[in-house]
Structures are given as C-alpha cells and as structure tokens.
Design an enzyme around this catalytic site. Sequence first.
Site, mmCIF file in Angstrom:
data_model
loop_
_atom_site.group_PDB
_atom_site.id
_atom_site.type_symbol
_atom_site.label_atom_id
_atom_site.label_comp_id
_atom_site.label_asym_id
_atom_site.label_seq_id
_atom_site.Cartn_x
_atom_site.Cartn_y
_atom_site.Cartn_z
ATOM 1 N N ALA A 63 36.471 -35.410 -9.752
ATOM 2 C CA ALA A 63 35.315 -35.197 -10.631
ATOM 3 C C ALA A 63 35.717 -34.346 -11.833
ATOM 4 O O ALA A 63 36.187 -34.861 -12.840
ATOM 5 C CB ALA A 63 34.150 -34.579 -9.857
ATOM 6 N N CYS A 64 35.569 -33.035 -11.724
ATOM 7 C CA CYS A 64 35.651 -32.180 -12.919
ATOM 8 C C CYS A 64 37.046 -32.112 -13.521
ATOM 9 O O CYS A 64 37.190 -32.055 -14.747
ATOM 10 C CB CYS A 64 35.102 -30.804 -12.577
ATOM 11 S SG CYS A 64 33.373 -30.906 -12.006
ATOM 12 N N VAL A 65 38.068 -32.118 -12.687
ATOM 13 C CA VAL A 65 39.431 -32.083 -13.230
ATOM 14 C C VAL A 65 39.740 -33.391 -13.947
ATOM 15 O O VAL A 65 40.246 -33.402 -15.078
ATOM 16 C CB VAL A 65 40.455 -31.824 -12.106
ATOM 17 C CG1 VAL A 65 41.871 -32.102 -12.583
ATOM 18 C CG2 VAL A 65 40.317 -30.395 -11.603
#
Lengths: 243, 243, 243, 243
Positions: free
Chosen positions: D177-179
Amino acid sequence: MSVTVPPSGFDRELDATLALAFEKASALYRARGFQRRIGFGSRPALINVDLANAWTRPGNPFTCEGVDDRIIPGVQGLLAACRRNGHPVVHVTTCYQVTDRSNPLTDMGLWHDKIPIEVVAQSNPEIWAIDSRIEPIEGEQVLIKKRASAFHGTYLAGFLRAAGVDTILVTGVTASACVRETLCDGLADGFRTIAVKECIGDRVAGAVAWNLFDIDAKFADVESVERCVAYLDDVGHVPIAAE
Amino acid sequence: MSVTVPPSGFDRELDATLALAFEKASALYRARGFQRRIGFGSRPALINVDLANAWTRPGNPFTCEGVDDRIIPGVQGLLAACRRNGHPVVHVTTCYQVTDRSNPLTDMGLWHDKIPIEVVAQSNPEIWAIDSRIEPIEGEQVLIKKRASAFHGTYLAGFLRAAGVDTILVTGVTASACVRETLCDGLADGFRTIAVKECIGDRVAGAVAWNLFDIDAKFADVESVERCVAYLDDVGHVPIAAE
Amino acid sequence: MSVTVPPSGFDRELDATLALAFEKASALYRARGFQRRIGFGSRPALINVDLANAWTRPGNPFTCEGVDDRIIPGVQGLLAACRRNGHPVVHVTTCYQVTDRSNPLTDMGLWHDKIPIEVVAQSNPEIWAIDSRIEPIEGEQVLIKKRASAFHGTYLAGFLRAAGVDTILVTGVTASACVRETLCDGLADGFRTIAVKECIGDRVAGAVAWNLFDIDAKFADVESVERCVAYLDDVGHVPIAAE
Amino acid sequence: MSVTVPPSGFDRELDATLALAFEKASALYRARGFQRRIGFGSRPALINVDLANAWTRPGNPFTCEGVDDRIIPGVQGLLAACRRNGHPVVHVTTCYQVTDRSNPLTDMGLWHDKIPIEVVAQSNPEIWAIDSRIEPIEGEQVLIKKRASAFHGTYLAGFLRAAGVDTILVTGVTASACVRETLCDGLADGFRTIAVKECIGDRVAGAVAWNLFDIDAKFADVESVERCVAYLDDVGHVPIAAE
C-alpha cells in the site's frame, strides 16, 4: 483468477499456491477489518486504461495476455451498457513527444529508466490508438497520460467531479502498473473504485492474481463483468445533469 | 507597465492612479517583508502560456492586446536564447474534446460556465496551434492543458523535476488567468518563478498592471526580457544531463 | 467593494477609478462571453481561508484590513447557516515546521523568498490558530496548508468529492493570494466556486477590488453574504449521506 | 526476501514458488526491456513511510511483521548516514480528524470503506507518533498524510524539488500500500526512486515479495540497506544549498 492461455504445469501450481496464500491472508485481513466493501455509488463512469494497440495487439514489448478472449469481450459488454444508459466513458492511452532516451528533456520523465516507454511515440498514432474493437465514439474522452495512473498529471479527477461522477469502474492493463495506480489514485481522489475482474490483464504469470488480491483488500472492490453490467443498467438512465 | 496601444485619456489616468496605488502598497509590503526577490536558479526552462492563435490573432473572444509589437518579439528573443544554450522550452495551449456547453460530460469541466472556452475545439487545431511566429521546434514540448494553470492537471511539474529544472521563466496570456496561475503553481511545486514583464498580456486596461503587481509582491520576480536573455546566456551551455 | 477604514482621499479616488475601469472592462468581457454565472450547486461546503490569528489580529506582518467589522461578522453568519443545516465547514490555516530561512530543507519551500512566512511557526500554535470568534466545532476540518491554495498539496479535493460536495463558498484572506488561488484550484478540481464578497480581505488599497473583479470574470461568482446564507438555508437540511 | 518470523512450511513453499515465478517473469521482462536500473542521483532524501506506533508496535490492526529485527535496525542505519551527511529526512505518518465511520464528512474520504483507518485518530497522538526508536530530530519533516501515497494530497513533491532533491530512498510499511504508492508517485513526480529492501514490511506472507518484484520491474530500484548507506556516505557532505 485463471490466466487465459492454458497454464503450463508451473502456472497451475503457482495459481494454486497463490490461492492458498490469499486464503490465509484473507483470514488475517478480515479479522483485522480489511477487505471491506466500498460498494457502487449512484453515478458511475467507465475508465479503460491503456487498451491501445501497443498493449492489446501482438508484437510489442507492452503486449499483454488475455486480451482477445477475456478483456476485449468484457469491455465491449461494459461499453454497451454505458452507452445505452448514458454513463460517461474515458479511454486512456499513453504516448510521448520525445522518445530519445539520451535526451533528459523528455516527457517520459524518468520512467524510461525502468520500462521501454520509448516505443510509444506520439508521432506514431497507430501504436497508441485505442484498440478498434472498443474504439471511442463521439462524446467519449480520449485521455493521454504520461505516467502509470490515469489520474496523475491529468485532468481526470476534475473532469469526473465536474460531471458529478462518484464511482469509477476500471478495466485495462496492466494489473501491476497502470490499472492499480488508477484505482489507488481514484480512491484517494474521492471516488468509489471498482476493478472489473475479467477485464484486467498483465504479462506475467501471477501478476493479475496478486495485484487484484492487494487491490481488493485495500483499494477497490473486485467485481465481475456481469455484476458491473447489471449495476450500469440498474443505476442507469440517470440523467447526469450539470450539478 | 504601459499598454502598447496608445492609451485613451482614461487608460492613461488609470495607469497613473494604479502606479500611485502600487507605490503606497509597496511601502507597506516592504515594511512587512513582502516583495522579496526569489532570484534566478541554475537550470531554467521557458514556459510560454497560451501563445496560440485563439489568443494571439485577431477576431477571437480570447484575442489579447500587445501581442504583435511586444509579446511576440520578446518571446522570439527568449526562444533564441534558450535554443542557443540548450535550455528546455514548453509551449502551452488549451483545447477541448467536448465543446457542447449543454453536455455535462465535457473536459471543459465547469470552466465554460465562466468563460467562452467552447470556442477552442480540439477538432479545429488551427485555432489552438502555437502562433507560427514562435512555433515549436523538434524536441520542445507542446503541452495541452484544460485549466488556467499549466501545472494543474498536467505532467509539467514531473517533467521539469525529472529534467533537473529549478527555475521557470513564464510568458504569455493572460496576466489575470493562465499566466498568474502558472506562476503560483510553479512556486508551490518548488520552482523559482520569473514573470517576463514585456511578454505577458491581457485584454482589458489595468489587468496586466495589477496582476504583475500582485505577482511580484508574492509569487514571482517580474523581470525584463533583457535581463532574462542575459541570464539565459550567462547560465547557458550547462549540459542538462540526466541527474 | 469599499475598504472598511475611512478611505483617505486617494483611496476614494482609486476606488472610483477602478470602478470605471471595471465598467469598461465588463463591457468587453460581456461582449466576448466572459463573466458568466457558474451558479450554486446542490451540496455546498464553506471554506474559510487563513482566518487565523496571524491574519485576523493586529500586529503581525500578515494582519489584514476589514477583519473585525466586515469579515468576522459575515463568516459568523455563514457558519451559523452551515451548522443549522449540516453543511460541511473547512477551516484552513498555514504554518511551517522549519522556519529558518537559511535552511533549504524547509516546508516553506521557496515561498519565504517572496513573503515573510517564517513568522508562522508550527511550534507556536497561537499564531496560526483559527480566530476564536469563528472557531471550529467538533466535526469540522482544520486543514493546514503550506502554499497559497487550500487545494494545492492538500487532501481537500478528495475530501470534498468523497463527501459529495459540488459547490464551495470561499471566505478569508487574502484576495490577492490564498483566496484567489483556492477559488482557481477549486474550479479546476471540478467544484462550483462562490466568492463571498464581504468576507474576503487584503492588506492594501485596491487589492480586494481588482482581485474580485478578475475572479468574477473568470473563476467564481462573487456573491453577497446575504445571498449565500439564503442559499445555505434553502438547499439546507439535505442529508449529505455517503454517496 | 524472506519473512522474519520462522516461516511455516507453507510460507517456505510460497517463497519458493514465488521465487520461481519471478525468475520466469524476469526472463520475459528483461527480454522486453523492463527491469531497467534508474540509479542513484546526486541529492538524496530518505522517506520513512508509516513507521509509527500503529504500524510498528504490537496489538493494532495495522501492526506489521519484521519491524523489530529487520526494519528498525535498517532505518536506524539509514538515519545515521543521512544525519552525518546532512541529507534530508521525511517521517511520514497517517491520522484523521473525524474517525466516525458513519459521518460522510470525514478526512478518511472513502478509505475507511476498505480498511480500518478509523483506529488512527488525530486526537490520540500516541497511536500515530513516529516510533521512538527512529524518532525525528530537529529540522526533519514530520508529514501527515491521509491516503496511501506520501505524495498524494501533500506538499512532499514541492518540498523536495525546492530543496534540490533528485532521489528518494523509501522505507516503511506496507509494501502493498503506502510504500508502493509513494514510490510510484515519486517516480511520476520526477524523482529517482529507490526501495530499501530490508526496510520494507507488510502483514501477510508473500506481500513484500510480490510487491517488491513489481516495484523493481517498473517503478524503482530495490537496493540493500548496505548499498544505500554506502551511497549516502559517498554522495554525502554535499551542501544542499538553496538552488
């Protein structure tokens, strides 16, 4: 999520192993509150990502699997449902004005340092034209992007908001790049996000499966063409008037 | 900042009154720490905004003042300096795929509810083509935007950062819309911003003056063509290598 | 658009000269199809820009004119109308983590090279807190921005779209910077844009007038507090359900 | 890319199957011109994504695997290298002002309809504070985001460009997700993108592996902590002056 060419022995093993991994992961995700349903909204748009010749026809570095027998028929069904109900359609493609990799002043940015986007020259429209089997009709947008996401560095979010759209159905290629990025950005930009399962492809074994798994867990609902067509008809005939 | 057509009596009075207002305002601004100099950086790019036929040639709702005798000659000088030194140039224009104002599914978004952008149809390239007196050469970007800012909803910021650019020199029309928005966004996106005084135009008396005043106080340095050309030559011949 | 302090002789002359300039310009704009009305939509939000102590209270470089007797009472009326009808409110302010101008690694970006934003340190919340006369209540967003526009580099557009908002009413300071940029970006991001006339301020004579003139011609409808309150009540009590 | 807890029999089988799939896919990718190296640039920044208590400490729905023995020590080494060489560091975290899922006017947007972000309330800073083992020091940015990407809806790109940064080293959680979103957006925004292998984690078996595989093929170079530290020292001591 089977690949459409008869899988080799290994591909079948990979599918089975991934299916088991997803099952285990889903147990954890559900226990922790992931994999929720975002649901369909009231004003959908269809976004077809990179279903252009470089990606849909044989013989290009970008050529994908599953186009002829799975993606194109599915998108044809979605297009028909959108057109008979007046839902907006956006056809997204990708091309570049400067495709000399040694020139730092290129609209490829730095992406050509990872993938072969120099093959998609704007000066050669045939290569990035939308596949003729699903070609745009009058009034449908053809959006040229430079990056993976159909939202990043484009007017797509503003266009959709101004049109009152609250839900995007996303199809196209590839699961591991442009489709995934479009869904992640679409959610971040405030839209309900639906990934149309049979209409999303990639190039290598497993990539569609693991990307749709991540997407469904966190960024969009993965739904079948059949359900999406029923939804487009059901919500249909909403006159999308200027707000 | 005189307008180029001989001003009527009123226009002369307006200029004089504005000049006095700017003088008073500048005293307050300087006392409070506004009107600082951002300065030229080490890797410039030239951004020409909407210097396309609809804006530069007579007979269009978008036709501007001061194009022939002030803006075009100035931009020609800047272009020559960029080209002899290898500095990147971006030619920005504006057009739309759907120009039926009654159709909510238009890439005009909601802007046609304020201004007559329905006249700039993508299907009529002559109208939005870059003015032939300053036409793009091979390797220079032609960027189509949909909104006022050349950065909003475009790949411009990513392109410039990837090219190592740290300073933008902005010309074009209009001072009160696309030029001002491009400068504001350029600063916000991390670039040193220079407004090239003689190369910025508008349609109504006073608009260039009050917009350049606001811009210089808060968003960009307003500099003369002469100083910008000298800078482009001075910083010049920097091989803008991929970082 | 009178300034609230009794105008000096010059300020009165400036107002009169500008009024005449706007009249002449409006004739041209109307003849060419500018100055159209965008209109109110069906789901409004109120965006108050930089009505925080550094801008609303005396003694700061950012202190504005007309706050106490014009902007604050107007915003109080708008807030009451939003709260009794359940319309969303966003309170926007500006502050920075690194305010040492000699440190290039600052969230001020390059803006401190134009204006004195180093005075708004995040470590000193009193200075950037929303003015207590119009303070946020539970459930209203307080949005910290770093640039002029409340949309640029923030989650505002995604938040509003997810909440089903189609119209923004913008108040605050200054006309020549953050309010104007917020309206331009709001339109570009797909929202109907309304500038609330009496609730917008600045620091120097003429700046409110010429900026609202440009805004009304091209980017937003300038409307009175009275009309906006009536609209908020009229459209009111719409349950803004998740789409 | 082994998981840090002793893998169960199945996890080991999954790793082996994925390794074989990646090998086959890499052959196709390389033949077609994917999996190119983007390389390190001349001015790096370190971006730590969501290494905050909700993600790094036990007992939260967001708790990740591999934090204590792999991610934290790696990030400590990167931080030390950045600090001794004056390279900028950005600590990214995520929290929300309105965490009532039934309230459509929430800065969670629509994301809470997919994942349990309602647990990260801004009013409870302990939960979203950066892990104390890698806590920010004076002068390092702490950036609060609302979406997956550290770039989407934040000032990160403008901050980095203004600071002259051309390369981002990304660590943190989660790979899926965020990475991943931060790397994709970083590349799109014009930065050279490096994923620091040992410093990236997730929650379910296989997710780190398949996401780093996709990332390395298309969006960023996956590099070891050791190589990244050597690079930070090697390029080091560059005074990152205002451009």
